[in-house]
Design an enzyme around this catalytic site. Structure first.
Site, mmCIF file in Angstrom:
data_model
loop_
_atom_site.group_PDB
_atom_site.id
_atom_site.type_symbol
_atom_site.label_atom_id
_atom_site.label_comp_id
_atom_site.label_asym_id
_atom_site.label_seq_id
_atom_site.Cartn_x
_atom_site.Cartn_y
_atom_site.Cartn_z
ATOM 1 N N CYS A 116 -8.366 -2.426 7.919
ATOM 2 C CA CYS A 116 -6.995 -2.397 7.390
ATOM 3 C C CYS A 116 -6.504 -0.962 7.239
ATOM 4 O O CYS A 116 -5.438 -0.595 7.750
ATOM 5 C CB CYS A 116 -6.916 -3.130 6.057
ATOM 6 S SG CYS A 116 -7.057 -4.924 6.171
ATOM 7 N N HIS A 132 -1.277 -5.862 1.731
ATOM 8 C CA HIS A 132 -2.459 -6.709 1.585
ATOM 9 C C HIS A 132 -2.073 -8.002 0.863
ATOM 10 O O HIS A 132 -1.222 -7.998 -0.029
ATOM 11 C CB HIS A 132 -3.543 -5.999 0.771
ATOM 12 C CG HIS A 132 -4.526 -5.258 1.627
ATOM 13 N ND1 HIS A 132 -4.706 -3.889 1.549
ATOM 14 C CD2 HIS A 132 -5.387 -5.699 2.587
ATOM 15 C CE1 HIS A 132 -5.646 -3.518 2.409
ATOM 16 N NE2 HIS A 132 -6.069 -4.590 3.042
ATOM 17 N N ARG A 192 -18.166 -1.219 4.883
ATOM 18 C CA ARG A 192 -19.202 -1.873 4.077
ATOM 19 C C ARG A 192 -19.899 -2.974 4.860
ATOM 20 O O ARG A 192 -21.075 -3.269 4.644
ATOM 21 C CB ARG A 192 -18.579 -2.442 2.792
ATOM 22 C CG ARG A 192 -19.563 -3.107 1.843
ATOM 23 C CD ARG A 192 -18.855 -3.566 0.579
ATOM 24 N NE ARG A 192 -17.751 -4.471 0.834
ATOM 25 C CZ ARG A 192 -17.893 -5.787 1.042
ATOM 26 N NH1 ARG A 192 -19.089 -6.344 1.042
ATOM 27 N NH2 ARG A 192 -16.825 -6.547 1.245
ATOM 28 N N GLU A 207 0.815 -1.214 0.000
ATOM 29 C CA GLU A 207 0.000 0.000 0.000
ATOM 30 C C GLU A 207 0.850 1.266 0.000
ATOM 31 O O GLU A 207 1.837 1.371 0.701
ATOM 32 C CB GLU A 207 -0.937 0.017 1.206
ATOM 33 C CG GLU A 207 -1.935 -1.141 1.240
ATOM 34 C CD GLU A 207 -2.911 -1.139 0.069
ATOM 35 O OE1 GLU A 207 -3.067 -0.076 -0.578
ATOM 36 O OE2 GLU A 207 -3.521 -2.186 -0.189
#
Length: 215
Positions: free
Chosen positions: A143, A167, A90, A80
């Site tokens: 995360c 990730h 979500r 990242e």
């Protein structure tokens, strides 16, 4: 000798396993001539995960922190680039929390850059046969929450710590329950994380090479 803290989340979203935690556990007590690794399990819970992270940092006193999380649907290990100051869940976390459009740190900067040599890590992963790419979004779930919280802690404390987030894909057994989803073997993920640590310990400055996206 550098101290390296590596963290992985517990299972979430109805899964019975989280490849991040399984891979991180394989690194426990890893020691080389240049660094020693300590690993910690992180709860997939907003707020609580940061409490655990900060406690681990205070205990381990690391020179380098790499947080690891599952990104189901991604075919590669993705290093990242940036953490953003927003929680927008979500799905609920493991304690039923589902913050929508809230800041990770009220009044904090919009974002923080990783201080890992992200492109050098990706280059070496691919060179050694581990599929990898630079990622420009860590999502808006726990995360990213932890990634942003880590970088904010480093910035505010002015600690001599470099940090970032990686990730990883589903494990094959997870993908088998979700036809069409890509996966990566645990041994490949563990190999990739070792490579990432090696590169991050060796290089403080990143290389200049292509790693962007058009869209």
């Amino acid at each position: 000798m550098k101290n390296v803290l590596v963290t992985g989340f517990d299972p979430f979203g109805g899964e019975s396993v989280n490849p991040a935690l399984e891979a991180v556990k394989c690194l426990a007590h890893l020691k080389t001539e240049t660094y020693a690794v300590e690993v910690r399990e992180m709860p997939t819970v907003f707020g609580k995960a940061l409490d655990c992270l900060y406690a681990a940092i205070e205990q381990v006193k690391p020179d380098l922190v790499i947080c690891v999380g599952q990104a189901g649907g991604r075919p590669q290990m993705t290093v990242e680039r940036v953490a953003i100051n927003v929680n927008d869940a979500r799905i609920p976390d493991n304690e039923g929390n589902q913050p929508i459009d809230t800041p990770v740190v009220p009044g904090g900067p919009v974002g923080y850059w990783s201080t890992l040599p992200i492109k050098a890590i990706v280059q070496e992963l691919n060179r050694q046969g581990v599929p990898a790419a630079v990622s420009h979004t860590a999502g808006t779930f726990v995360c990213n929450h932890v990634f942003y919280g880590l970088m904010h802690y480093i910035a505010e404390s002015k600690a001599a710590i470099r940090g970032g987030f990686i990730h990883i894909p589903y494990l094959p057994e997870q993908a088998a329950r979700q036809p069409g989803q890509p996966s990566m073997a645990l041994e490949t993920i563990v190999k990739g994380l070792k490579i990432a640590i090696d590169v991050a310990v060796e290089l403080e400055e990143d290389i200049v090479t292509m790693g962007g996206q058009i869209s």
